[in-house]
Design a protein around this motif. Sequence first.
Motif, PDB file in Angstrom:
ATOM      1  N   LEU A 250       8.258  -0.201 -10.982  1.00 54.05           N
ATOM      2  CA  LEU A 250       8.527  -1.636 -11.091  1.00 54.05           C
ATOM      3  C   LEU A 250       9.541  -2.077 -10.044  1.00 54.05           C
ATOM      4  O   LEU A 250       9.413  -3.150  -9.455  1.00 54.05           O
ATOM      5  CB  LEU A 250       9.024  -1.973 -12.493  1.00 54.05           C
ATOM      6  N   VAL A 251      10.544  -1.242  -9.809  1.00 49.95           N
ATOM      7  CA  VAL A 251      11.521  -1.542  -8.768  1.00 49.95           C
ATOM      8  C   VAL A 251      10.853  -1.482  -7.398  1.00 49.95           C
ATOM      9  O   VAL A 251      11.079  -2.344  -6.538  1.00 49.95           O
ATOM     10  CB  VAL A 251      12.704  -0.559  -8.833  1.00 49.95           C
ATOM     11  N   ALA A 252      10.034  -0.450  -7.190  1.00 50.39           N
ATOM     12  CA  ALA A 252       9.321  -0.323  -5.913  1.00 50.39           C
ATOM     13  C   ALA A 252       8.391  -1.503  -5.696  1.00 50.39           C
ATOM     14  O   ALA A 252       8.267  -2.005  -4.567  1.00 50.39           O
ATOM     15  CB  ALA A 252       8.546   0.991  -5.892  1.00 50.39           C
ATOM     16  N   ARG A 253       7.744  -1.974  -6.755  1.00 53.80           N
ATOM     17  CA  ARG A 253       6.840  -3.114  -6.632  1.00 53.80           C
ATOM     18  C   ARG A 253       7.570  -4.351  -6.134  1.00 53.80           C
ATOM     19  O   ARG A 253       7.123  -5.037  -5.210  1.00 53.80           O
ATOM     20  CB  ARG A 253       6.181  -3.405  -7.980  1.00 53.80           C
ATOM     21  N   ASP A 254       8.718  -4.647  -6.734  1.00 55.20           N
ATOM     22  CA  ASP A 254       9.467  -5.833  -6.337  1.00 55.20           C
ATOM     23  C   ASP A 254       9.951  -5.735  -4.897  1.00 55.20           C
ATOM     24  O   ASP A 254      10.016  -6.734  -4.178  1.00 55.20           O
ATOM     25  CB  ASP A 254      10.665  -6.037  -7.276  1.00 55.20           C
TER      26      ASP A 254
ATOM     27  N   ASP B 229       1.654  -5.589   5.761  1.00 57.99           N
ATOM     28  CA  ASP B 229       1.760  -4.208   6.203  1.00 57.99           C
ATOM     29  C   ASP B 229       0.764  -3.346   5.443  1.00 57.99           C
ATOM     30  O   ASP B 229       0.691  -3.394   4.212  1.00 57.99           O
ATOM     31  CB  ASP B 229       3.190  -3.703   5.979  1.00 57.99           C
ATOM     32  N   GLY B 230      -0.011  -2.534   6.188  1.00 60.41           N
ATOM     33  CA  GLY B 230      -1.048  -1.717   5.568  1.00 60.41           C
ATOM     34  C   GLY B 230      -0.537  -0.738   4.525  1.00 60.41           C
ATOM     35  O   GLY B 230      -1.065  -0.687   3.405  1.00 60.41           O
ATOM     36  N   PRO B 231       0.484   0.086   4.815  1.00 56.42           N
ATOM     37  CA  PRO B 231       1.006   1.006   3.800  1.00 56.42           C
ATOM     38  C   PRO B 231       1.555   0.297   2.576  1.00 56.42           C
ATOM     39  O   PRO B 231       1.407   0.791   1.449  1.00 56.42           O
ATOM     40  CB  PRO B 231       2.113   1.749   4.557  1.00 56.42           C
ATOM     41  N   VAL B 232       2.186  -0.873   2.761  1.00 51.68           N
ATOM     42  CA  VAL B 232       2.701  -1.628   1.610  1.00 51.68           C
ATOM     43  C   VAL B 232       1.558  -2.059   0.702  1.00 51.68           C
ATOM     44  O   VAL B 232       1.617  -1.894  -0.526  1.00 51.68           O
ATOM     45  CB  VAL B 232       3.508  -2.846   2.089  1.00 51.68           C
TER      46      VAL B 232
ATOM     47  N   PHE C 125      -2.426   0.888  -5.279  1.00 55.74           N
ATOM     48  CA  PHE C 125      -2.469   2.137  -6.036  1.00 55.74           C
ATOM     49  C   PHE C 125      -1.664   2.010  -7.327  1.00 55.74           C
ATOM     50  O   PHE C 125      -2.115   2.449  -8.402  1.00 55.74           O
ATOM     51  CB  PHE C 125      -1.920   3.279  -5.180  1.00 55.74           C
ATOM     52  N   MET C 126      -0.472   1.422  -7.249  1.00 51.95           N
ATOM     53  CA  MET C 126       0.335   1.247  -8.456  1.00 51.95           C
ATOM     54  C   MET C 126      -0.324   0.279  -9.427  1.00 51.95           C
ATOM     55  O   MET C 126      -0.247   0.459 -10.645  1.00 51.95           O
ATOM     56  CB  MET C 126       1.735   0.752  -8.075  1.00 51.95           C
ATOM     57  N   GLU C 127      -0.990  -0.736  -8.887  1.00 55.87           N
ATOM     58  CA  GLU C 127      -1.665  -1.693  -9.754  1.00 55.87           C
ATOM     59  C   GLU C 127      -2.803  -1.031 -10.529  1.00 55.87           C
ATOM     60  O   GLU C 127      -2.961  -1.255 -11.722  1.00 55.87           O
ATOM     61  CB  GLU C 127      -2.190  -2.864  -8.929  1.00 55.87           C
ATOM     62  N   ARG C 128      -3.585  -0.208  -9.848  1.00 53.08           N
ATOM     63  CA  ARG C 128      -4.683   0.491 -10.525  1.00 53.08           C
ATOM     64  C   ARG C 128      -4.153   1.501 -11.541  1.00 53.08           C
ATOM     65  O   ARG C 128      -4.743   1.692 -12.601  1.00 53.08           O
ATOM     66  CB  ARG C 128      -5.570   1.186  -9.502  1.00 53.08           C
ATOM     67  N   SER C 129      -3.054   2.166 -11.210  1.00 50.62           N
ATOM     68  CA  SER C 129      -2.535   3.210 -12.089  1.00 50.62           C
ATOM     69  C   SER C 129      -1.859   2.629 -13.321  1.00 50.62           C
ATOM     70  O   SER C 129      -1.991   3.149 -14.421  1.00 50.62           O
ATOM     71  CB  SER C 129      -1.544   4.090 -11.324  1.00 50.62           C
ATOM     72  N   LEU C 130      -1.108   1.553 -13.145  1.00 48.04           N
ATOM     73  CA  LEU C 130      -0.380   0.961 -14.262  1.00 48.04           C
ATOM     74  C   LEU C 130      -1.187  -0.090 -15.004  1.00 48.04           C
ATOM     75  O   LEU C 130      -0.794  -0.515 -16.089  1.00 48.04           O
ATOM     76  CB  LEU C 130       0.922   0.321 -13.749  1.00 48.04           C
ATOM     77  N   ASP C 131      -2.317  -0.496 -14.383  1.00 48.90           N
ATOM     78  CA  ASP C 131      -3.144  -1.540 -14.975  1.00 48.90           C
ATOM     79  C   ASP C 131      -2.321  -2.790 -15.245  1.00 48.90           C
ATOM     80  O   ASP C 131      -2.408  -3.420 -16.288  1.00 48.90           O
ATOM     81  CB  ASP C 131      -3.799  -1.062 -16.275  1.00 48.90           C
TER      82      ASP C 131
ATOM     83  N   ILE D  57      -6.247  11.201  -1.248  1.00 52.70           N
ATOM     84  CA  ILE D  57      -5.632  10.952  -2.544  1.00 52.70           C
ATOM     85  C   ILE D  57      -4.172  10.598  -2.350  1.00 52.70           C
ATOM     86  O   ILE D  57      -3.452  11.302  -1.663  1.00 52.70           O
ATOM     87  CB  ILE D  57      -5.753  12.186  -3.455  1.00 52.70           C
ATOM     88  N   THR D  58      -3.749   9.504  -2.946  1.00 51.13           N
ATOM     89  CA  THR D  58      -2.341   9.139  -2.908  1.00 51.13           C
ATOM     90  C   THR D  58      -1.645   9.713  -4.132  1.00 51.13           C
ATOM     91  O   THR D  58      -2.159   9.618  -5.232  1.00 51.13           O
ATOM     92  CB  THR D  58      -2.181   7.607  -2.890  1.00 51.13           C
ATOM     93  N   GLY D  59      -0.476  10.255  -3.939  1.00 46.29           N
ATOM     94  CA  GLY D  59       0.234  10.821  -5.091  1.00 46.29           C
ATOM     95  C   GLY D  59       1.453  11.560  -4.663  1.00 46.29           C
ATOM     96  O   GLY D  59       1.699  11.792  -3.498  1.00 46.29           O
TER      97      GLY D  59
END
Length: 346
Positions: free
Chosen positions: A255-259, A311-314, A320-326, A344-346
């Motif tokens: 959540l912190v990384a997302r913001d 930015d592509g990596p952002v 990826f976080m959106e799909r994982s956390l739904d 695979i990202t992880g």
Amino acid sequence: MVFVNQVSEIVHGICDTYHGSPNKIIGGNSFLVVWRIRETDQEVRAKIADMAMMSFVCITIEVQKSNTLAVYRFHPGLQQRFPNFRVTLGFGLHCGWAIEGAIGSEYKIDASYLSPNVNVASQLEAASDQLGLWILLSNYMVKLCSDELLSYFRMVDNVMLEGSKKTLRLYTLDLDHSRVSVKPKLRGTKKKVYNRYKVRQMREAVKNELWTSDFDIVEILSEHSDFVEMREPYSKEFFERFAVGVRNYEAGEWLVARDLFLTCHYSEVVWCFKCFVLKVDSADGLRVSDGFGVSDQELCRNSHSPERPVDGPVLALLEFMERSLDTSISRHFPKRAPKSSGWITG
């Protein structure tokens, strides 16, 4: 065929200048270039790694400045299918062992390299297109480079490639190709024609100069006018915010990384005053907070409100976080169409 040969002339010429060995063209659109590292001296190994990186920077600059390749920007068919088209190259840089030898029979023989590390470099090049980057380097390659060059790299993700049992940290060197202008054509001048022996002598003189102690590759790169111009759009705040976001992402604080990622822009963002909402809290009194990550606030919908990062990596990490956390990370921003990923990202 003509297009590939035009690009090959630039790639092979620059790689040879920086002691690279062009090997072969794979699939008609990929080049395999090898830098042999036989020395055990760490300074020599670092210089070879720096020269490999320097050659790729020079290649991407020369491709953008080439009058020959600039013709494709105005091709009507390409412009109709790909608006604002320009020739760009993607690079994957990795180091490791390989078996060098001749493969074939008496009818056809090719000098090639057999190693899983060759496949890793190929996957890095493919992943660079998925992340919207011009180059990706593995952590093994970054460790070989000099300490002065490390400050230019940005760690973008920690991934596991197909067929690999270990994760790789991926790095990039951020450059904006659109900042380079095509070099003007000089009329009324004739190119000097040399015989092959003379041309070879000139090339060897330039290559030998690179090994002198007075030739500092990183210093030459930092003073290169085109390189400085291509690095200008990326602010110090962008690199710091992205680095903190990646550390929180790896630590599980998504959540912190997302913001942090949602406010991760190349240049400074001009904020609208309406984007800040004055809230009344019974415990703390008045407080001012921004519109990110707070469900009970409304974001300013004006045209000058903060946009989704480009930015592509952002974008890849956010999706990826959106799909994982739904969770609905993009409730204030339009979603980008996801690309198929072979890693695979992880």
